[in-house]
Design an enzyme around this catalytic site. Sequence first.
Site, PDB file in Angstrom:
ATOM      1  N   THR A 152       0.912   4.830   5.048  1.00 23.28           N
ATOM      2  CA  THR A 152       0.301   3.733   5.805  1.00 23.28           C
ATOM      3  C   THR A 152       1.359   2.727   6.217  1.00 23.28           C
ATOM      4  O   THR A 152       1.295   2.161   7.316  1.00 23.28           O
ATOM      5  CB  THR A 152      -0.791   3.055   4.969  1.00 23.28           C
ATOM      6  OG1 THR A 152      -1.759   4.033   4.581  1.00 23.28           O
ATOM      7  CG2 THR A 152      -1.487   1.964   5.763  1.00 23.28           C
ATOM      8  N   GLY A 153       2.355   2.496   5.364  1.00 17.95           N
ATOM      9  CA  GLY A 153       3.446   1.597   5.718  1.00 17.95           C
ATOM     10  C   GLY A 153       4.188   2.060   6.958  1.00 17.95           C
ATOM     11  O   GLY A 153       4.565   1.243   7.817  1.00 17.95           O
TER      12      GLY A 153
ATOM     13  N   CYS B 179       1.550  -0.098  -8.387  1.00 14.17           N
ATOM     14  CA  CYS B 179       2.672   0.497  -7.649  1.00 14.17           C
ATOM     15  C   CYS B 179       3.922   0.583  -8.514  1.00 14.17           C
ATOM     16  O   CYS B 179       4.626   1.587  -8.502  1.00 14.17           O
ATOM     17  CB  CYS B 179       2.963  -0.320  -6.393  1.00 14.17           C
ATOM     18  SG  CYS B 179       1.643  -0.260  -5.160  1.00 14.17           S
TER      19      CYS B 179
ATOM     20  N   GLY C  12       0.828  -1.195   0.000  1.00 17.58           N
ATOM     21  CA  GLY C  12       0.000   0.000   0.000  1.00 17.58           C
ATOM     22  C   GLY C  12       0.861   1.242   0.000  1.00 17.58           C
ATOM     23  O   GLY C  12       2.030   1.218  -0.401  1.00 17.58           O
ATOM     24  N   SER C  13       0.322   2.333   0.496  1.00 23.72           N
ATOM     25  CA  SER C  13       1.018   3.613   0.440  1.00 23.72           C
ATOM     26  C   SER C  13       2.140   3.685   1.463  1.00 23.72           C
ATOM     27  O   SER C  13       2.112   3.001   2.496  1.00 23.72           O
ATOM     28  CB  SER C  13       0.030   4.757   0.686  1.00 23.72           C
ATOM     29  OG  SER C  13      -0.386   4.760   2.042  1.00 23.72           O
ATOM     30  N   THR C  14       3.115   4.551   1.191  1.00 22.96           N
ATOM     31  CA  THR C  14       4.222   4.741   2.129  1.00 22.96           C
ATOM     32  C   THR C  14       3.743   5.295   3.472  1.00 22.96           C
ATOM     33  O   THR C  14       4.187   4.807   4.523  1.00 22.96           O
ATOM     34  CB  THR C  14       5.288   5.645   1.502  1.00 22.96           C
ATOM     35  OG1 THR C  14       5.833   4.987   0.347  1.00 22.96           O
ATOM     36  CG2 THR C  14       6.420   5.931   2.484  1.00 22.96           C
TER      37      THR C  14
ATOM     38  N   GLU D 181       5.714  -3.479   0.778  1.00 20.80           N
ATOM     39  CA  GLU D 181       5.792  -3.061  -0.628  1.00 20.80           C
ATOM     40  C   GLU D 181       4.968  -1.787  -0.738  1.00 20.80           C
ATOM     41  O   GLU D 181       3.736  -1.835  -0.746  1.00 20.80           O
ATOM     42  CB  GLU D 181       5.266  -4.174  -1.542  1.00 20.80           C
ATOM     43  CG  GLU D 181       5.680  -3.986  -3.002  1.00 20.80           C
ATOM     44  CD  GLU D 181       4.571  -3.410  -3.846  1.00 20.80           C
ATOM     45  OE1 GLU D 181       4.484  -2.161  -3.908  1.00 20.80           O
ATOM     46  OE2 GLU D 181       3.813  -4.181  -4.428  1.00 20.80           O
TER      47      GLU D 181
END
Length: 479
Positions: free
Chosen positions: A236-237, A288, A232-234, A254
């Site tokens: 949220t990561g 992505c 997902g998004s950075t 990822e």
Amino acid sequence: MTKNAQLATELATDEFSLIAGVQAPEGQGRVAVDAATREPIGRVPQHTVADLEAAIERATAAQPAWEALGHGERSRLLHAAADAIEANSEPLARLLSREQGKPLNGPNARFEVGACATWLRSAADTVLEAETVVDDASGHATLHYRAIGLVGAIGPWNWPLMITIWQIAPSLRMGNSVIVKPSGNTALSVLTMLSILNEVLPADVLIGICGERGVSSTLAAHPAVGKVMFTGSTPTGRKIVESSASNLARLTLELGGNDAGIVLPSADPAAIAEGLFWGAFINTGQTCAALKRLYVHDSLYDAVVDALADVTARMPMGNGLDEQNVLGPLQNKDQFDIVARLVEDARAGGARIVTGGAPASELGELFYPVTLVADVKDGAAIVDEEQFGPTLPIIRYSDLDEAVRNANRLDVGLGASVWGDRDEALAVAGRLQAGTVWINGHGGLHPQIPFGGVKSSGYGLEFGVEGLKHVSVPQVISG
């Protein structure tokens, strides 16, 4: 009857029989809508943190017996799971097309469902042997890989089925149990696929759960979870990393990308145009590791822009259930708004809009045509921000060193590509800061080739032997 209504009617009973066992009762849950028509297609259950706790307890209890089956039996069951996916492939692809928006044909819904079976079989057949690290007069030591226990798999909405399989297939193969938390935007498709897999898997080794906002953070922070896989998004990561700190769960992340491609003077614009197009616009750009910034040498710039425009004109967009279409809508309004904002910002900054440039409202609420943006420079929002949609900024360069610096300028590094003479491209590839660099292609993945990002695009590897190692704990036996 409208064309959209006719397409929906063609779903008949197969798709609805698939979702019957996973959707919420009438009047409950969240309504899942068709991305193209915005019509309801089902009801997604909304689980609570208490439901998650119960699922963790069941999955934890089921894991030891699953691990004890051994690699051979687990591999046999993964092949049976792939058989089950293939037996239900068409209704599953149609459900995916409606909920996610991607067309049935092209590198889209049918392709994604087929990839699910392929990656299941690959994980089943990949051999991870114990490694002898010392065997001499000083002693003997071997490195083994054991199950972690419970894996939490948190997935995205863009390739919801395939990426979920990327997470669960190696995890199950190594003897872990898995709890899947799908994106709420495409949860119905994922829960349906899990129900198909669970027709052949032992009870409770694979559980899907979705719902309130706290479910993901609780899953990542739970002391029973030994591994978290997130795509997902950075931003949220980063939250996943924070949530997992208390239990020191292993992580595979990822995250976002803003992949650069460099076209060398030796490239043939006509020969590479279709590869560039699909590198950028597979899944209508919602990928992505899609090509999101294209640097083209001045000597080829106009020819590459024209060749891409010619390919774009041949690619039909519309309702995914229409067999002729290969491009669909944006999956959700938030992503649509991002694309529209970035295009308008580029236009206001003096960029040249070659194709597209305005919503295709005649097709539906969330359709945005393929938009090629030329004569744009680094620093523009459409270059520096990940568009995650059907638009591609094309940047002119004359100095290769400058193009490489600009390609490496951003704090992401999922993928990159170089186009032109292979030997020249290989020399450039080693200078790019990306987890994968493709030569004369972009975004192609293979179940035996490791895949992962650098910088803020995440860490950890998936696929093949390395992918199995990353869902395992190493153990050295020495003596």
